[in-house]
Write a protein that holds these residues in place. Structure first.
Motif, PDB file in Angstrom:
ATOM      1  N   PRO A  75      -4.766  31.984 -13.283  1.00 16.26           N
ATOM      2  CA  PRO A  75      -3.601  31.198 -13.708  1.00 16.26           C
ATOM      3  C   PRO A  75      -3.116  31.566 -15.112  1.00 16.26           C
ATOM      4  CG  PRO A  75      -5.374  29.777 -12.917  1.00 16.26           C
ATOM      5  CD  PRO A  75      -5.947  31.148 -13.038  1.00 16.26           C
ATOM      6  N   MET A  76      -4.019  32.114 -15.935  1.00 20.11           N
ATOM      7  CA  MET A  76      -3.624  32.464 -17.303  1.00 20.11           C
ATOM      8  C   MET A  76      -3.232  33.935 -17.400  1.00 20.11           C
ATOM      9  SD  MET A  76      -6.577  30.499 -19.395  1.00 20.11           S
ATOM     10  CE  MET A  76      -6.699  28.727 -19.473  1.00 20.11           C
ATOM     11  N   GLU A  77      -2.669  34.440 -16.344  1.00 21.04           N
ATOM     12  CA  GLU A  77      -2.321  35.858 -16.277  1.00 21.04           C
ATOM     13  C   GLU A  77      -1.344  36.269 -17.379  1.00 21.04           C
ATOM     14  OE1 GLU A  77      -0.693  36.766 -12.471  1.00 21.04           O
ATOM     15  OE2 GLU A  77      -0.077  38.762 -13.122  1.00 21.04           O
ATOM     16  N   THR A  78      -1.449  37.506 -17.788  1.00 18.24           N
ATOM     17  CA  THR A  78      -0.547  38.063 -18.793  1.00 18.24           C
ATOM     18  C   THR A  78      -0.193  39.475 -18.345  1.00 18.24           C
ATOM     19  OG1 THR A  78      -0.289  38.260 -21.192  1.00 18.24           O
ATOM     20  CG2 THR A  78      -2.323  39.087 -20.274  1.00 18.24           C
ATOM     21  N   PRO A  79       0.867  40.072 -18.872  1.00 20.85           N
ATOM     22  CA  PRO A  79       1.128  41.461 -18.487  1.00 20.85           C
ATOM     23  C   PRO A  79      -0.082  42.346 -18.783  1.00 20.85           C
ATOM     24  CG  PRO A  79       3.023  40.563 -19.614  1.00 20.85           C
ATOM     25  CD  PRO A  79       1.947  39.527 -19.701  1.00 20.85           C
ATOM     26  N   ARG A  80      -0.359  43.286 -17.895  1.00 18.70           N
ATOM     27  CA  ARG A  80      -1.555  44.124 -18.030  1.00 18.70           C
ATOM     28  C   ARG A  80      -1.616  44.809 -19.390  1.00 18.70           C
ATOM     29  NH1 ARG A  80      -5.133  46.275 -19.349  1.00 18.70           N
ATOM     30  NH2 ARG A  80      -6.608  47.727 -18.370  1.00 18.70           N
ATOM     31  N   SER A  81      -0.454  45.255 -19.852  1.00 20.18           N
ATOM     32  CA  SER A  81      -0.438  45.992 -21.124  1.00 20.18           C
ATOM     33  C   SER A  81      -0.804  45.104 -22.308  1.00 20.18           C
ATOM     34  CB  SER A  81       0.945  46.590 -21.354  1.00 20.18           C
ATOM     35  OG  SER A  81       1.913  45.558 -21.311  1.00 20.18           O
ATOM     36  N   GLN A  82      -0.779  43.789 -22.093  1.00 22.48           N
ATOM     37  CA  GLN A  82      -1.055  42.865 -23.196  1.00 22.48           C
ATOM     38  C   GLN A  82      -2.508  42.395 -23.209  1.00 22.48           C
ATOM     39  OE1 GLN A  82       1.245  41.807 -25.650  1.00 22.48           O
ATOM     40  NE2 GLN A  82       2.270  43.577 -24.761  1.00 22.48           N
ATOM     41  N   ILE A  83      -3.278  42.809 -22.221  1.00 28.41           N
ATOM     42  CA  ILE A  83      -4.639  42.254 -22.116  1.00 28.41           C
ATOM     43  C   ILE A  83      -5.481  42.601 -23.347  1.00 28.41           C
ATOM     44  CG2 ILE A  83      -6.818  42.425 -20.839  1.00 28.41           C
ATOM     45  CD1 ILE A  83      -5.281  42.379 -18.275  1.00 28.41           C
ATOM     46  N   ASP A  84      -5.426  43.855 -23.764  1.00 25.74           N
ATOM     47  CA  ASP A  84      -6.236  44.247 -24.927  1.00 25.74           C
ATOM     48  C   ASP A  84      -5.809  43.462 -26.171  1.00 25.74           C
ATOM     49  OD1 ASP A  84      -7.612  45.951 -23.333  1.00 25.74           O
ATOM     50  OD2 ASP A  84      -6.450  47.736 -23.901  1.00 25.74           O
ATOM     51  N   HIS A  85      -4.489  43.379 -26.342  1.00 21.97           N
ATOM     52  CA  HIS A  85      -3.960  42.670 -27.507  1.00 21.97           C
ATOM     53  C   HIS A  85      -4.354  41.193 -27.454  1.00 21.97           C
ATOM     54  CE1 HIS A  85      -1.154  41.305 -30.550  1.00 21.97           C
ATOM     55  NE2 HIS A  85      -0.654  40.453 -29.679  1.00 21.97           N
ATOM     56  N   LEU A  86      -4.229  40.629 -26.266  1.00 20.24           N
ATOM     57  CA  LEU A  86      -4.529  39.205 -26.120  1.00 20.24           C
ATOM     58  C   LEU A  86      -6.027  38.938 -26.293  1.00 20.24           C
ATOM     59  CD1 LEU A  86      -3.013  36.624 -25.614  1.00 20.24           C
ATOM     60  CD2 LEU A  86      -3.389  36.891 -23.184  1.00 20.24           C
ATOM     61  N   SER A  87      -6.843  39.858 -25.790  1.00 16.06           N
ATOM     62  CA  SER A  87      -8.291  39.696 -25.964  1.00 16.06           C
ATOM     63  C   SER A  87      -8.643  39.697 -27.442  1.00 16.06           C
ATOM     64  CB  SER A  87      -9.043  40.827 -25.252  1.00 16.06           C
ATOM     65  OG  SER A  87      -8.753  40.785 -23.882  1.00 16.06           O
ATOM     66  N   ALA A  88      -8.001  40.589 -28.184  1.00 19.14           N
ATOM     67  CA  ALA A  88      -8.252  40.632 -29.632  1.00 19.14           C
ATOM     68  C   ALA A  88      -7.783  39.335 -30.283  1.00 19.14           C
ATOM     69  CB  ALA A  88      -7.528  41.832 -30.239  1.00 19.14           C
ATOM     70  N   SER A  89      -6.645  38.813 -29.814  1.00 17.89           N
ATOM     71  CA  SER A  89      -6.133  37.544 -30.377  1.00 17.89           C
ATOM     72  C   SER A  89      -7.089  36.398 -30.095  1.00 17.89           C
ATOM     73  CB  SER A  89      -4.776  37.195 -29.773  1.00 17.89           C
ATOM     74  OG  SER A  89      -3.845  38.141 -30.126  1.00 17.89           O
ATOM     75  N   LEU A  90      -7.684  36.423 -28.898  1.00 18.24           N
ATOM     76  CA  LEU A  90      -8.609  35.339 -28.545  1.00 18.24           C
ATOM     77  C   LEU A  90      -9.828  35.339 -29.457  1.00 18.24           C
ATOM     78  CD1 LEU A  90      -8.501  35.463 -24.630  1.00 18.24           C
ATOM     79  CD2 LEU A  90      -7.513  33.737 -26.138  1.00 18.24           C
TER      80      LEU A  90
END
Lengths: 302, 625
Positions: free
Chosen positions: A138-153
């Protein structure tokens, strides 16, 4: 592409064409004393029709390069790709007379089989995985943003912990990322996308060692784990039980962050299943076309 | 003569602040007149013509069209010299989406048809009961007489403030001089004492008159009655004294008039057992607060209808408490029925509301398929008693009597403009115009019927309100069951816009649909409010454009409640000094690929997952999860 009732006409047309071809092949194969051959007129007709279908299917990748050209919507091209690609299978088999022939044609058939099977596999996973991803992430994000979002988390988790424990010297990386974010924000116009961060506690709150240790021993390693590995997220039950009321918000947020991180890993894994087949399908399709060209040249020349 | 130039602010004779102060209209200002635009720009001296003009002077000859009804724009006009004539056309066609041919539209409609029958239920101009979109076809059977405009009169204010298409066609009646201004200048005038009052007065009069002409209920009024109605009505905004915390009236409050929504969105809610329930959300042009046109006792106007055995069980009016059961003594006896207890359940009246109470039946009582003990009933509810199924239906409404208290709470979901017509005014109009009263009653019944919805539909309304979709006219949805996350839509968008995608494939979900972060072409766009240079606007269609003269202040991006406007850092210009320069920014927004045939994101999606729709019409109960 999800196969729905929209595809009925395509499916019927393809099936009809395949049935007609099969009937023609049966008549031809039973009436030829030496058995079917790709070099005979009927065999050549099957070969030309099959190659035309393959070529039409390949045009999809060319269509994708010219996204703004209004030459038929991409959906129609995709339908063409799927159904003519499927029709090519019986036509090529009829052309070959269900035999492999010499080394070149054997290679051709092997490659054709791989391309066809990988395409069918791709079509099959497209029926399932998007739904699974919708359900499980449910908390899906564009694939290209996963690395960036993981770092943000990682930074978000530290922010929550630091608001209770104060700055932690062990998390130098997170502190540097926060400082970098502050610099970036200063350059943005007005309040646009300004993230209001929690202020770190001046001194550790009473009893905050529990949270600190849990963060350093469990949460942080989990968030820093290898990508694509969902793993088992930390169990917050004990921490929630021990934590005083004022920590409820940061602890809940930490649990959310870990869950989001887990879901991103699940998404990355599903995404790779959804698209990895293309790594085989696309290049081999072009290789197949090259071999077809060689095959045509050889057949005509000799 | 074109009224606006699209590349470099307004075209025309520029006026400096001092020159403006010499104009008679501004001399009476109580407060010093300031133009926010030029001070915000900070790039031009007072007496030097700026690169971007916020206010210009124009000259028109007799017969010249100053502005035309139906055109989009973002400016207001002040007649300085001469006179003009303003007229409402007999018909206005709806605005189109740029870049879409009729063929493309048909194809898109076909696309929607395959997905949901709801999509074809109503076209853009085929609207809900009582609702008149500012973008709808408007036909005036009885168009009003043209209004003469004299020096000192304002016009076009509505377009400047609300960005709706122009209502009136204004023609020069003789050679005249007109001042055309952007919102920033108009705001300055509105803030400036006497000038502000004149603008407000002109705006309110014009706004109310146009809105009345748009609505069916008022079309039979004579010119004199219309003038009287305008003079007796009140234009309410969130800042008005009669509005408290964005609430126009609360449930149970005394009925003192009716309301006509002009701009914004109003939510009608009702207190329920589990908290407030949103009955409906109303768009521009809707009439509400019509309780006095409705029956005095709503509860008494419901009836219980047996839908499973209509021949065996007669329908019953729900005026008092009734019992349903196998016993002969019950008001609704179900003799000899299997699965029904002797006294199975009771429907009780409590004040204005009806409750369903299970009387300890062996097999239980079902409401909409779920076992209940005690629950509030609403119209359309299905009650299961053994093999029998009953439905709660409304009975026909007698418009002669109405309740004295409000049945709902009406509150604004965002900024709004509402015209209030008092009960006394209504009564007077009813006396002089009998057709008016009949029209009002039928409108009341239609609106009331529209807001009576079954519980299942309620979830849809709640979800639409929750995601702010009520205001959206054209949203990019992605069917997540079809989408393979290949990002071809994003690539196509970026390709069509110099490498910078105008949307993000992310956002909230509505069932299986992803509501992307792409401009929704809001009917009431917040992003356009407050742009200091008027560079964000609609041109000649529904799409929102950001013109090249955007100064990158980021106000529109901050104002957009959905985060659908992005600020893009422009490529740094060659540095003239060794000092590092602050980056230059520009706002970007989805323009629906104006200039192309259809939005590129939809066209390039190979999986038939991306669609552009009006969500409140497209999404159905089945999509709510």
């Amino acid at each position: 592409m999800l196969l729905t009732s929209d595809h009925t006409r395509w499916a019927v047309a393809t099936s009809l064409a395949a049935v007609v071809a099969a009937a023609a092949y049966t008549v031809y194969a039973t009436s030829t004393p030496y058995g079917p051959s790709g070099g005979s007129w009927p065999g050549l007709c099957f070969g030309i029709a099959g190659t035309a279908c393959m070529l039409s299917a390949v045009f999809l990748s060319a269509r994708k390069k010219f996204l703004l050209w209004r030459i038929g919507s991409a959906q129609r091209w995709m339908k063409l790709h799927v159904w003519l690609g499927l029709l090519a299978i019986p036509l090529i088999l009829f052309h070959a007379g269900f035999s492999l022939g010499g080394p070149l044609t054997t290679w051709l058939m092997v490659m054709f089989a791989i391309v066809s099977l990988s395409g069918i596999y791709g079509l099959a996973v497209q029926q399932v995985i998007p739904r699974v991803m919708t359900l499980r992430v449910p908390m899906e994000t564009p694939r290209s943003q996963i690395d960036h979002l993981s770092a943000s988390l990682i930074v978000d988790a530290y922010e929550q912990v630091a608001s209770v424990t104060g700055h932690l010297p062990e998390a130098a990386g997170e502190q540097a990322a926060l400082a970098e974010e502050e610099k970036r924000n200063a350059l943005r116009p007005g309040d646009w996308k300004q993230v209001r961060r929690l202020i770190p506690a001046m001194s550790p709150a009473e009893g905050s060692d529990t949270l600190r240790n849990f963060y350093l021993d469990t949460i942080r390693p989990y968030l820093h784990r290898k990508a694509f590995k969902p793993g088992v997220p930390p169990d917050f039950a004990r921490l929630r039980f021990d934590a005083p009321g004022e920590w409820r918000a940061p602890v809940d947020r930490l649990a959310e962050i870990c869950e989001e991180s887990r879901q991103l890993a699940v998404q990355a894994r599903l995404h790779s299943w959804l698209h990895s087949w293309l790594l085989m399908h696309a290049p081999l399709s072009f290789a197949l076309l090259v071999l077809v060209a060689v095959h045509v040249y050889m057949a005509l020349h000799y | 003569m074109a009224t606006e130039q699209h590349t470099d602010g307004l075209a025309g004779e520029w006026l400096s602040r001092d020159a403006l102060a010499q104009i008679d209209f501004f001399k009476g200002s109580k407060r010093p007149f300031t133009i926010k635009l030029n001070s915000n720009l900070g790039v031009v001296p007072e007496q030097t013509e700026p690169g971007i003009k916020a206010v210009v002077k124009r000259h028109y000859q007799k017969g010249d069209v100053i502005c035309k009804a139906g055109d989009f724009g973002s400016t207001a006009f002040l007649l300085l010299e001469g006179s003009a004539v303003a007229s409402l056309p007999s018909q206005m066609l709806p605005a189109v989406i740029a870049g879409r041919s009729a063929r493309t539209g048909a194809w898109l409609r076909g696309l929607f048809q395959r997905r949901s029958s709801a999509a074809v239920r109503q076209a853009v101009h085929d609207i809900d009961v009582g609702e008149v979109s500012p973008y709808a076809v408007v036909t005036c059977a009885n168009p009003p007489q043209p209004v003469a405009l004299r020096a000192g009169d304002f016009f076009g204010i509505d377009t400047c403030i609300n960005f709706y298409p122009r209502d009136l066609t204004v023609e020069a009646a003789e050679p005249c001089v007109v001042l055309e201004m952007l919102r920033s200048v108009l705001d300055s005038i509105r803030d400036a004492g006497d000038g502000g009052e004149r603008v407000e007065h002109a705006y309110r009069q014009s706004a109310m008159r146009t809105q009345f002409y748009r609505h069916t209920m008022f079309r039979d009024l004579s010119a004199a009655e219309m003038d009287w109605l305008v003079s007796q009505s009140e234009l309410l905004t969130p800042g008005s004294d009669a509005v408290t915390n964005d609430t126009l009236f609360g449930e149970g409050a005394e009925v003192d008039g009716i309301y006509l929504l002009r701009a914004g969105t109003i939510k009608l809610s009702q207190r329920r057992a589990g908290g407030d329930a949103t009955l409906t959300y109303l768009g521009s042009g809707t009439l509400f607060g019509l309780e006095e046109m409705l029956p005095r006792q709503r509860a008494a106007q419901l009836r219980l209808v047996c839908v499973s055995h209509p021949q065996e069980v007669a329908s019953v009016a729900l005026g008092t408490s009734i019992t349903v059961g196998r016993a002969q003594t019950c008001e609704v006896p179900l003799v000899g029925s299997r699965g029904v207890s002797r006294k199975h359940c009771r429907i009780e009246q409590r004040g204005d509301e009806m409750y369903l109470v299970d009387l300890g039946s062996l097999n239980g009582t079902l409401l909409n398929g779920e076992l209940i003990q005690e629950v509030l009933l609403t119209t359309g509810d299905l009650i299961g008693v053994g093999d029998f199924t009953f439905r709660i239906d409304p009975v026909s409404i007698d418009p002669k009597q109405g309740p004295r208290a409000r049945l709902t709470t009406a509150s604004g979901l965002d900024s709004f403009e509402v015209i209030k017509i008092s009960s006394a005014t209504l009564r007077e109009l009813g006396k002089s115009n009998t057709r008016f009263l009949a029209t009002a009653s039928s409108v009341a019944q239609a609106v009331d019927a529209a807001i009576q919805r079954p519980a299942a539909e309620q979830a849809l309304v709640d979800e639409v309100v929750e995601l702010n979709l009520y205001n959206s006219q054209n949203t990019l949805l992605i069917d997540l069951d079809r989408c393979t996350r290949c990002d071809q839509c994003v690539r196509a968008c970026a390709t069509a816009h110099d490498g910078v995608a105008r949307f993000t494939r992310d956002g909230p979900r509505f069932g299986n649909y992803l509501v992307t972060l792409a401009c929704r072409s809001c009917s009431d766009p917040k992003c356009m409010v407050g742009c200091p240079v008027g560079s964000i606007r609609r041109r000649e269609s529904l799409e929102i454009h950001i013109e090249d003269w955007c100064i990158g202040c980021g106000r529109c991006a901050n104002n957009c409640p959905f985060g659908n406007i992005n600020m893009v850092e422009l490529a740094a210009s060659p540095a003239k000094s060794p000092e590092p320069q602050a980056p230059a920014w520009k706002a970007t927004v989805c323009d629906l690929c104006a200039g192309y045939e259809g939005p590129s994101c939809v066209y390039a999606c190979p999986h038939d997952a991306a669609i552009r729709v009006n969500p409140s019409r497209f999404l159905t109960i089945g999509d709510v999860k």
